[in-house]
Design an enzyme around this catalytic site. Sequence first.
Site, PDB file in Angstrom:
ATOM      1  CB  CYS A 103      -7.925   2.435  -2.395  1.00 54.94           C
ATOM      2  SG  CYS A 103      -6.478   2.349  -1.305  1.00 54.94           S
TER       3      CYS A 103
ATOM      4  CE  LYS B  69      -7.896   6.204   0.713  1.00 58.58           C
ATOM      5  NZ  LYS B  69      -7.122   4.956   0.713  1.00 58.58           N
TER       6      LYS B  69
ATOM      7  CG  ASP C 260      -5.810   6.849  -2.210  1.00 59.94           C
ATOM      8  OD1 ASP C 260      -6.374   7.781  -1.609  1.00 59.94           O
ATOM      9  OD2 ASP C 260      -5.802   5.683  -1.792  1.00 59.94           O
TER      10      ASP C 260
END
Length: 287
Positions: A215, A182, A121
Amino acid sequence: MAAAAAAEPVTAPGGGGCSPAGGGSVPVLFCFSVFARPSTVPHGAGYELLIQKFLSLYGDQIDMHRKFVVQLFAEEWSQYIDLPKGFLVSERCKVRLVPLQIQMTTLGNLTPSSTVFFCCDMQERFRPAIKYFGDIISVGQRLLQGARLLGIPVIVTEQYPKGLGSTVQEIDLTGAKLVLPKTKFSMVLPEVEAALAEIPGVRSVVLFGVETHVCIQQTALELVGRGLEVHIVADATSSRSMMDRMFALESRRAGKAICFVSTKYHKTYCHYCKQEAIDSVLLALEL
């Protein structure tokens, strides 16, 4: 591979296999590390036949110098238990092969042929919010450069890219094995598990990106739970809050992940890059 003897008698679901179904084959799901492969065994198969089936399914990925134990998923406890002594397969079930010990001589050492890089990310919308984002971009660039030079597969995720944008332009994703959107915290998506299954002998994941306490942490938890060795690059991961980052790294280090700075990676591999390691401000922060 040295397989441990089956455990002493333990109450298994339905009496260790439930009601007999006569002769023929019984479907069994065989799980190992991040993998799960359905197969069949003869009705009444015991410990030795299960071991043989594990070897036939995963022989190229099992370290024959380690000791393992076979476990059975018990519906009664909603978790795996050591295979009961004298267990015989009589109905559909799920079993897994679990290493009993970690070889300390290899723990923490990265080998290109058994390593995958996870870039999490690193997106444009996070740039103004994440502390020292420029530093982790610089370190991430170097990590991916080394991965390309050494032929290490790279898996990249982007959190809801429609709203948060794509991976920042500075991060060169040339040659990445996967770039996936995602909407959950963990990078361990079905497509990622399938990609890992295609890589023979994968043992280690080098993990970096944002955010450390969300995450990165959830991804590390899932990977460690699947038997993989997780290396979090501390100076290539950050959060909005340095407190969140610090406690997340401490938590993961206590939870069997390996936290290290990229200078270790440079000393190991980056002589191929012919460049000095990056002096990030994050190196000066307490881990």
